[in-house]
Design a protein around this motif. Structure first.
Motif, PDB file in Angstrom:
ATOM      1  N   LYS A  17       0.833  -1.210   0.000  1.00 23.44           N
ATOM      2  CA  LYS A  17       0.000   0.000   0.000  1.00 23.44           C
ATOM      3  C   LYS A  17       0.869   1.262   0.000  1.00 23.44           C
ATOM      4  O   LYS A  17       0.548   2.247  -0.657  1.00 23.44           O
ATOM      5  CB  LYS A  17      -0.933  -0.024   1.215  1.00 23.44           C
ATOM      6  N   TRP A  18       1.969   1.213   0.711  1.00 27.32           N
ATOM      7  CA  TRP A  18       2.884   2.348   0.751  1.00 27.32           C
ATOM      8  C   TRP A  18       3.526   2.565  -0.617  1.00 27.32           C
ATOM      9  O   TRP A  18       3.623   3.693  -1.095  1.00 27.32           O
ATOM     10  CB  TRP A  18       3.936   2.134   1.831  1.00 27.32           C
ATOM     11  N   ILE A  19       3.951   1.491  -1.255  1.00 33.33           N
ATOM     12  CA  ILE A  19       4.551   1.601  -2.586  1.00 33.33           C
ATOM     13  C   ILE A  19       3.557   2.220  -3.565  1.00 33.33           C
ATOM     14  O   ILE A  19       3.914   3.095  -4.358  1.00 33.33           O
ATOM     15  CB  ILE A  19       5.059   0.230  -3.072  1.00 33.33           C
ATOM     16  N   GLU A  20       2.313   1.792  -3.497  1.00 30.16           N
ATOM     17  CA  GLU A  20       1.284   2.372  -4.367  1.00 30.16           C
ATOM     18  C   GLU A  20       1.114   3.867  -4.087  1.00 30.16           C
ATOM     19  O   GLU A  20       0.941   4.666  -5.012  1.00 30.16           O
ATOM     20  CB  GLU A  20      -0.049   1.645  -4.195  1.00 30.16           C
ATOM     21  N   PRO A  27       3.852  11.485 -12.014  1.00 25.66           N
ATOM     22  CA  PRO A  27       2.844  11.759 -13.048  1.00 25.66           C
ATOM     23  C   PRO A  27       2.182  10.464 -13.527  1.00 25.66           C
ATOM     24  O   PRO A  27       2.781   9.385 -13.476  1.00 25.66           O
ATOM     25  CB  PRO A  27       3.654  12.391 -14.190  1.00 25.66           C
ATOM     26  N   LEU A  28       0.960  10.567 -14.004  1.00 28.37           N
ATOM     27  CA  LEU A  28       0.160   9.404 -14.392  1.00 28.37           C
ATOM     28  C   LEU A  28       0.881   8.514 -15.394  1.00 28.37           C
ATOM     29  O   LEU A  28       0.862   7.287 -15.261  1.00 28.37           O
ATOM     30  CB  LEU A  28      -1.194   9.866 -14.952  1.00 28.37           C
ATOM     31  N   GLU A  29       1.527   9.092 -16.401  1.00 28.70           N
ATOM     32  CA  GLU A  29       2.195   8.281 -17.414  1.00 28.70           C
ATOM     33  C   GLU A  29       3.375   7.497 -16.837  1.00 28.70           C
ATOM     34  O   GLU A  29       3.711   6.431 -17.318  1.00 28.70           O
ATOM     35  CB  GLU A  29       2.642   9.124 -18.613  1.00 28.70           C
ATOM     36  N   THR A  30       3.981   7.994 -15.789  1.00 24.13           N
ATOM     37  CA  THR A  30       5.091   7.300 -15.144  1.00 24.13           C
ATOM     38  C   THR A  30       4.584   6.199 -14.226  1.00 24.13           C
ATOM     39  O   THR A  30       5.205   5.143 -14.113  1.00 24.13           O
ATOM     40  CB  THR A  30       5.939   8.302 -14.327  1.00 24.13           C
ATOM     41  N   THR A  31       3.473   6.417 -13.571  1.00 25.54           N
ATOM     42  CA  THR A  31       2.938   5.470 -12.596  1.00 25.54           C
ATOM     43  C   THR A  31       2.693   4.095 -13.211  1.00 25.54           C
ATOM     44  O   THR A  31       3.038   3.074 -12.613  1.00 25.54           O
ATOM     45  CB  THR A  31       1.631   6.018 -11.983  1.00 25.54           C
ATOM     46  N   GLY A  32       2.105   4.056 -14.401  1.00 29.80           N
ATOM     47  CA  GLY A  32       1.844   2.777 -15.057  1.00 29.80           C
ATOM     48  C   GLY A  32       3.128   2.019 -15.316  1.00 29.80           C
ATOM     49  O   GLY A  32       3.208   0.808 -15.106  1.00 29.80           O
ATOM     50  N   PHE A  33       4.142   2.728 -15.762  1.00 28.38           N
ATOM     51  CA  PHE A  33       5.439   2.108 -16.022  1.00 28.38           C
ATOM     52  C   PHE A  33       6.031   1.544 -14.731  1.00 28.38           C
ATOM     53  O   PHE A  33       6.539   0.430 -14.710  1.00 28.38           O
ATOM     54  CB  PHE A  33       6.383   3.145 -16.642  1.00 28.38           C
ATOM     55  N   LEU A  34       5.971   2.322 -13.659  1.00 25.69           N
ATOM     56  CA  LEU A  34       6.540   1.883 -12.390  1.00 25.69           C
ATOM     57  C   LEU A  34       5.862   0.620 -11.879  1.00 25.69           C
ATOM     58  O   LEU A  34       6.509  -0.250 -11.297  1.00 25.69           O
ATOM     59  CB  LEU A  34       6.415   2.996 -11.345  1.00 25.69           C
ATOM     60  N   ARG A  35       4.562   0.531 -12.088  1.00 30.03           N
ATOM     61  CA  ARG A  35       3.802  -0.616 -11.578  1.00 30.03           C
ATOM     62  C   ARG A  35       4.009  -1.881 -12.407  1.00 30.03           C
ATOM     63  O   ARG A  35       3.951  -2.975 -11.875  1.00 30.03           O
ATOM     64  CB  ARG A  35       2.314  -0.278 -11.560  1.00 30.03           C
ATOM     65  N   GLY A  46      11.295   1.766  -9.704  1.00 36.09           N
ATOM     66  CA  GLY A  46      10.417   0.776  -9.081  1.00 36.09           C
ATOM     67  C   GLY A  46      11.188  -0.202  -8.221  1.00 36.09           C
ATOM     68  O   GLY A  46      10.767  -0.549  -7.112  1.00 36.09           O
ATOM     69  N   ASP A  47      12.338  -0.650  -8.724  1.00 33.36           N
ATOM     70  CA  ASP A  47      13.160  -1.600  -7.976  1.00 33.36           C
ATOM     71  C   ASP A  47      13.654  -0.984  -6.677  1.00 33.36           C
ATOM     72  O   ASP A  47      13.573  -1.597  -5.616  1.00 33.36           O
ATOM     73  CB  ASP A  47      14.337  -2.052  -8.842  1.00 33.36           C
ATOM     74  N   MET A  48      14.159   0.249  -6.762  1.00 33.08           N
ATOM     75  CA  MET A  48      14.645   0.931  -5.564  1.00 33.08           C
ATOM     76  C   MET A  48      13.515   1.163  -4.562  1.00 33.08           C
ATOM     77  O   MET A  48      13.713   1.016  -3.355  1.00 33.08           O
ATOM     78  CB  MET A  48      15.272   2.274  -5.940  1.00 33.08           C
ATOM     79  N   THR A  49      12.357   1.521  -5.076  1.00 34.40           N
ATOM     80  CA  THR A  49      11.215   1.784  -4.198  1.00 34.40           C
ATOM     81  C   THR A  49      10.808   0.520  -3.464  1.00 34.40           C
ATOM     82  O   THR A  49      10.597   0.541  -2.246  1.00 34.40           O
ATOM     83  CB  THR A  49      10.037   2.353  -5.010  1.00 34.40           C
ATOM     84  N   HIS A  50      10.711  -0.599  -4.174  1.00 39.97           N
ATOM     85  CA  HIS A  50      10.338  -1.870  -3.531  1.00 39.97           C
ATOM     86  C   HIS A  50      11.337  -2.259  -2.453  1.00 39.97           C
ATOM     87  O   HIS A  50      10.947  -2.621  -1.334  1.00 39.97           O
ATOM     88  CB  HIS A  50      10.245  -2.993  -4.580  1.00 39.97           C
ATOM     89  N   GLU A  51      12.614  -2.200  -2.798  1.00 37.85           N
ATOM     90  CA  GLU A  51      13.650  -2.600  -1.856  1.00 37.85           C
ATOM     91  C   GLU A  51      13.671  -1.696  -0.626  1.00 37.85           C
ATOM     92  O   GLU A  51      13.682  -2.162   0.508  1.00 37.85           O
ATOM     93  CB  GLU A  51      15.011  -2.567  -2.544  1.00 37.85           C
ATOM     94  N   ALA A  52      13.665  -0.394  -0.861  1.00 37.36           N
ATOM     95  CA  ALA A  52      13.763   0.564   0.243  1.00 37.36           C
ATOM     96  C   ALA A  52      12.525   0.533   1.134  1.00 37.36           C
ATOM     97  O   ALA A  52      12.635   0.609   2.361  1.00 37.36           O
ATOM     98  CB  ALA A  52      13.991   1.966  -0.295  1.00 37.36           C
ATOM     99  N   ALA A  73      18.645   2.385   2.884  1.00 35.05           N
ATOM    100  CA  ALA A  73      17.260   2.383   2.398  1.00 35.05           C
ATOM    101  C   ALA A  73      16.757   3.811   2.186  1.00 35.05           C
ATOM    102  O   ALA A  73      16.108   4.101   1.177  1.00 35.05           O
ATOM    103  CB  ALA A  73      16.358   1.632   3.374  1.00 35.05           C
ATOM    104  N   ILE A  74      17.045   4.683   3.116  1.00 36.23           N
ATOM    105  CA  ILE A  74      16.647   6.081   2.968  1.00 36.23           C
ATOM    106  C   ILE A  74      17.335   6.679   1.746  1.00 36.23           C
ATOM    107  O   ILE A  74      16.718   7.377   0.950  1.00 36.23           O
ATOM    108  CB  ILE A  74      16.987   6.900   4.235  1.00 36.23           C
ATOM    109  N   ASP A  75      18.610   6.370   1.607  1.00 37.84           N
ATOM    110  CA  ASP A  75      19.397   6.896   0.498  1.00 37.84           C
ATOM    111  C   ASP A  75      18.786   6.490  -0.851  1.00 37.84           C
ATOM    112  O   ASP A  75      18.805   7.275  -1.795  1.00 37.84           O
ATOM    113  CB  ASP A  75      20.837   6.394   0.610  1.00 37.84           C
TER     114      ASP A  75
END
Length: 175
Positions: A17-20, A27-35, A46-52, A73-75
């Motif tokens: 839920k936090w990642i979402e 921006p909307l066009e980036t969100t689809g790619f990240l997901r 996306g990879d960094m976000t999941h890991e962190a 992780a913060i970095d």
């Protein structure tokens, strides 16, 4: 019952839920790619976000409070957002997105004074992480600014050297 027994089973739900919520800041066009892209080479954000996000949740819950792990992780979040065109509040605000999710999913499970106190300690750890993230973000932005200044100076020096080679130039050694 220990707080870890409450937090651990809910980890995946909270982190997802936090990642979402983090993705929703783009921006909307980036969100689809990240997901949709799971490959770390085609989707490093996306990879960094999941890991962190997973590591930071572990730190907030008190499971993994190794300072190096937390800083790393913060970095992952901060450096990435420091180079993007975001205000400081947008960049650091992603950490605050975790708090309402924790309140929605975890707080109702914390019945009793000890569990409630442990939950509040987890929120305090999150607040400490946000303060550290702000310091790290500021440092990253300063480094970025220094790099840009160095680049501009280098470009200016190249222009001056080129101008000195042009006959009749006011900066050339020839008159």
């Amino acid at each position: 019952m220990k707080i870890h027994d409450i937090f651990r089973p809910q980890r995946d739900a909270v982190v997802s839920k936090w990642i979402e919520a983090v993705y929703a800041t783009y921006p909307l066009e980036t969100t689809g790619f990240l997901r949709t892209r799971k490959d770390p080479f085609t989707n490093p954000v996306g990879d960094m976000t999941h890991e962190a996000a997973g590591r930071l949740f572990d730190a907030v819950s008190g499971e993994d409070t190794d300072p190096r792990t937390v800083r790393t992780a913060i970095d992952r979040f901060v450096r990435l957002r420091a180079v993007q065109k975001m205000t400081p509040s947008q960049a650091i605000g992603v950490f605050f997105l975790l708090k309402p999710i924790m309140r929605e999913i975890l707080l109702p499970l914390c019945a009793g004074d000890k569990a409630r106190a442990a939950y509040l300690n987890a929120e305090s750890r999150l607040d400490s992480i946000v303060l550290l993230a702000f310091d790290m973000y500021t440092e990253a932005r300063e480094t970025l600014a220094e790099s840009r200044i160095t680049e501009i100076r280098s470009q200016y020096a190249q222009v001056v050297r080129w101008a000195q080679t042009v006959d009749g130039s006011p900066v050339s050694g020839k008159s």
